[in-house]
Design an enzyme around this catalytic site. Structure first.
Site, PDB file in Angstrom:
ATOM      1  N   ASP A 234      40.412  63.426 -59.710  1.00  0.00           N
ATOM      2  CA  ASP A 234      40.060  62.210 -58.876  1.00  0.00           C
ATOM      3  C   ASP A 234      40.378  60.803 -59.441  1.00  0.00           C
ATOM      4  O   ASP A 234      40.305  59.986 -58.935  1.00  0.00           O
ATOM      5  CB  ASP A 234      38.358  62.421 -58.363  1.00  0.00           C
ATOM      6  CG  ASP A 234      38.389  62.940 -56.757  1.00  0.00           C
ATOM      7  OD1 ASP A 234      39.258  62.722 -56.138  1.00  0.00           O
ATOM      8  OD2 ASP A 234      37.181  63.314 -56.518  1.00  0.00           O
TER       9      ASP A 234
ATOM     10  N   LYS B 161      41.548  69.352 -47.972  1.00  0.00           N
ATOM     11  CA  LYS B 161      42.092  69.525 -49.270  1.00  0.00           C
ATOM     12  C   LYS B 161      42.502  71.015 -49.390  1.00  0.00           C
ATOM     13  O   LYS B 161      43.445  71.543 -50.125  1.00  0.00           O
ATOM     14  CB  LYS B 161      41.369  69.129 -50.407  1.00  0.00           C
ATOM     15  CG  LYS B 161      41.064  67.278 -50.522  1.00  0.00           C
ATOM     16  CD  LYS B 161      39.921  66.999 -50.903  1.00  0.00           C
ATOM     17  CE  LYS B 161      39.659  65.433 -50.807  1.00  0.00           C
ATOM     18  NZ  LYS B 161      38.533  64.955 -51.549  1.00  0.00           N
TER      19      LYS B 161
ATOM     20  N   GLN C 153      32.931  66.147 -54.490  1.00  0.00           N
ATOM     21  CA  GLN C 153      33.192  65.427 -53.346  1.00  0.00           C
ATOM     22  C   GLN C 153      31.817  64.236 -53.447  1.00  0.00           C
ATOM     23  O   GLN C 153      30.833  64.835 -53.289  1.00  0.00           O
ATOM     24  CB  GLN C 153      33.165  66.353 -52.228  1.00  0.00           C
ATOM     25  CG  GLN C 153      33.475  65.544 -50.854  1.00  0.00           C
ATOM     26  CD  GLN C 153      34.868  64.792 -50.942  1.00  0.00           C
ATOM     27  OE1 GLN C 153      35.972  65.430 -51.149  1.00  0.00           O
ATOM     28  NE2 GLN C 153      34.871  63.700 -50.233  1.00  0.00           N
TER      29      GLN C 153
END
Length: 295
Positions: free
Chosen positions: A121, A54, A98
Site C-alpha cells: 500500500d 482486489k 484495508q
C-alpha cells in the site's frame, strides 16, 4: 474545446493484460507466483467492494491471494499479531490492511507494524520517506496510478504548474511530492491547497494540471479552471440517486459536465482513477514478488 478522457478503465485493462502475461512467464519458468494477502476488519460497504475487487483482480492476473476477515470488535492486539504473522510468512510477498479501521484501533500503529518490504500500500513511513527523496520504494496506489495515467496519455508535465487540492497522507501529500520530483511525470511547480487555503480559485486558475482529492462532491467548478487544463478527479462520494437500482451513484470532486468542455484532458468518475488504484496495488505486488524494490 474538444477534451480527451483520461480513461482509467482502459489503461488498467491494458496493464492487467501486461501483468498477466508476465505472471504466466514466471509460472512457465517455475518461478514463485506473487501472493497478496488482505486483512478486512468489519463490514464497511466501500471497503468490502474494494477488497472484493482486489481479490478478483488477483485471480485475473494469476496471483495467489488470501483474504483474512475480522469482525469490527477485534482487538488491536489481535490484529497486530496477525500483521506480525504475515510479516514472517515467506509465502506472502505483500499485504494490506484495508482502511478505515474501527475507532479503537490505531491506524498509524498498524501501518508502522507492517514490514515495509511487504507494504504494497506504500503507507509505511520508510516507503513514504524513500518516495519523498526519490529512492525506489512502494508508492501508494492512488498516486502511482495517477502517474501512470498521465504517462500513458503522454501528458506534458515538465515546467507545468500543478495544483493539488487536498493534503491527505494517502493522496494529496504523496501526489505533491511525486509531481515535484526530477522525473517524468514530474518536474512540475506544485501548489498544495486545502480547506484553510485563501484565494483557492485564483490558484486553480493558474494551474495547467489540477489533481482534486478533497472528498467534496462537485467542488471544482468551471470558473476555477483555465482553458486547456488537465484535470484528475480522485473523489468518489456516494450520493443518493433514486433512479439507480443501488439507490446511489458515485460522484467525483469535479462538476464534470461543466468543467470538461474547458479541459484538454479530464478523468471521469467512475472509470478514471479508481481502476488505476487497484491495478497499481497489483503492480506493487508483482514488484514485491520479484523482489525488485527490496531484496
Amino acid at each position: 474545446m474538444e477534451y480527451k478522457l483520461l480513461d482509467g478503465k482502459a489503461t488498467a485493462a491494458q496493464m492487467k493484460q501486461e501483468m498477466a502475461e508476465e505472471v504466466a512467464r514466471i509460472k512457465a519458468e517455475g518461478g514463485k507466483v506473487p501472493h497478496l494477502a488482505a486483512i478486512l476488519v468489519g463490514h464497511d460497504g466501500g471497503s468490502e467492494t474494494y477488497v472484493a475487487s482486489k481479490v478478483k483482480t488477483c485471480g485475473e492476473i494469476g496471483f495467489k491471494s488470501t483474504l483474512i476477515r475480522y469482525e469490527a470488535d477485534v482487538t488491536e492486539e489481535e490484529l497486530l499479531r496477525k500483521v506480525d504473522e504475515l510479516n514472517n510468512d515467506p509465502d506472502v510477498d505483500g499485504f494490506i490492511v484495508q482502511l478505515p479501521l474501527p475507532k479503537h484501533i490505531s491506524e498509524q500503529k498498524v501501518i508502522e507494524a507492517i514490514d515495509y518490504r511487504k507494504d504494497v500500500d506504500g503507507f509505511h513511513p520508510i516507503n513514504v520517506g524513500r518516495m519523498s527523496i526519490g529512492l525506489p520504494c512502494f508508492v501508494s496506489a492512488t498516486p502511482a496510478g495517477i502517474l501512470e495515467l498521465l504517462k500513458r496519455n503522454h501528458i506534458e508535465t515538465q515546467g507545468k504548474h500543478c495544483v493539488v487540492l487536498g493534503r491527505s497522507n494517502i493522496v494529496g501529500k504523496p501526489m505533491a511530492s511525486l509531481m515535484v520530483q526530477k522525473a517524468y511525470p514530474g518536474d512540475c511547480t506544485v501548489t498544495v491547497c486545502h480547506s484553510r487555503s485563501k484565494n483557492l480559485k485564483e490558484m486553480c486558475l493558474q494551474a495547467d494540471i489540477i489533481i482534486v482529492a478533497l472528498g467534496v462532491p462537485e467542488f471544482l467548478k468551471a470558473d476555477m479552471v483555465k482553458e486547456g487544463a488537465v484535470i484528475v478527479d480522485v473523489g468518489t462520494t456516494r450520493v443518493p440517486d433514486p433512479t439507480r437500482k443501488s439507490g446511489f451513484r458515485l460522484c467525483g470532486d469535479v462538476k464534470f459536465d461543466e468543467v470538461a468542455p474547458k479541459c484538454s484532458y479530464i478523468s471521469p468518475v467512475p472509470g478514471g482513477v479508481g481502476p488505476m488504484t487497484i491495478i497499481s496495488l497489483m503492480r506493487n505486488t508483482l514488484l514485491a514478488g520479484k523482489k525488485e524494490i527490496y531484496k
